[in-house]
Design a protein around this motif. Structure first.
Motif, short mmCIF file in Angstrom:
data_model
loop_
_atom_site.label_atom_id
_atom_site.label_comp_id
_atom_site.label_asym_id
_atom_site.label_seq_id
_atom_site.Cartn_x
_atom_site.Cartn_y
_atom_site.Cartn_z
N VAL A 55 -1.29 1.36 -4.16
CA VAL A 55 -1.89 1.70 -2.87
C VAL A 55 -3.20 2.45 -3.04
CG1 VAL A 55 -1.55 3.07 -0.78
CG2 VAL A 55 0.32 1.66 -1.66
N SER A 58 -6.69 0.80 -3.12
CA SER A 58 -7.33 0.35 -1.89
C SER A 58 -7.93 1.51 -1.08
CB SER A 58 -6.34 -0.44 -1.02
OG SER A 58 -5.28 0.38 -0.61
N ASP A 69 -2.69 8.32 5.84
CA ASP A 69 -2.73 6.87 5.71
C ASP A 69 -2.25 6.42 4.34
OD1 ASP A 69 -3.73 6.56 8.28
OD2 ASP A 69 -5.81 6.37 7.63
N GLU A 73 1.13 4.27 3.74
CA GLU A 73 1.10 2.96 3.08
C GLU A 73 2.07 2.91 1.90
OE1 GLU A 73 0.03 -0.98 2.78
OE2 GLU A 73 -0.49 0.41 4.37
N LEU A 76 5.49 2.49 3.36
CA LEU A 76 5.72 1.11 3.80
C LEU A 76 6.01 0.19 2.62
CD1 LEU A 76 3.00 0.62 6.56
CD2 LEU A 76 5.48 0.76 6.86
N LYS A 77 5.27 0.35 1.53
CA LYS A 77 5.50 -0.48 0.34
C LYS A 77 6.88 -0.21 -0.25
CE LYS A 77 1.30 -2.34 -0.14
NZ LYS A 77 1.08 -3.71 0.24
#
Length: 108
Positions: A55, A58, A69, A73, A76-77
């Protein structure tokens, strides 16, 4: 110095130092090898490191600050990859991740 958080399946050391950058997370993970932690914690930190690295690319480089954020992320992964782990390992990784977030200093 570390403190511990308790759960049904793990006793994870949590950094007493505030963690502000991705590099700080990596340094914390590396420091676990110098502590008397069990194999579950080393597994969880290695597993998380992979997701954080994935992550973080990015969002910037290792010196980037931690943002909601970025953390969102990674979360979520981890949820998307839930089937990769046994239920017990999933709880260990999740609890370790949640405990680690208590040490984060989020960028404004």
């Amino acid at each position: 110095m570390t403190t511990t958080i308790s759960s049904d399946l793990t006793n994870a050391p949590v950094s007493s130092k505030e963690i502000a950058t991705v590099a700080d997370i990596y340094a914390y993970f590396d420091g676990l090898f110098d502590q008397d932690v069990d194999a579950d914690i080393l597994f969880a930190s290695g597993y998380l490191r992979g997701f954080i690295a994935l992550v973080a690319t990015s969002f910037g480089d290792e010196q980037q600050v931690i943002t909601t954020d970025l953390v969102g992320e990674v979360t979520l992964k981890l949820k998307a990859a839930k089937s990769e782990l046994s239920p017990q390992d999933g709880v260990i990784v999740n609890n370790f991740w949640l405990g680690l977030q208590n040490s984060f200093i989020y960028a404004s």
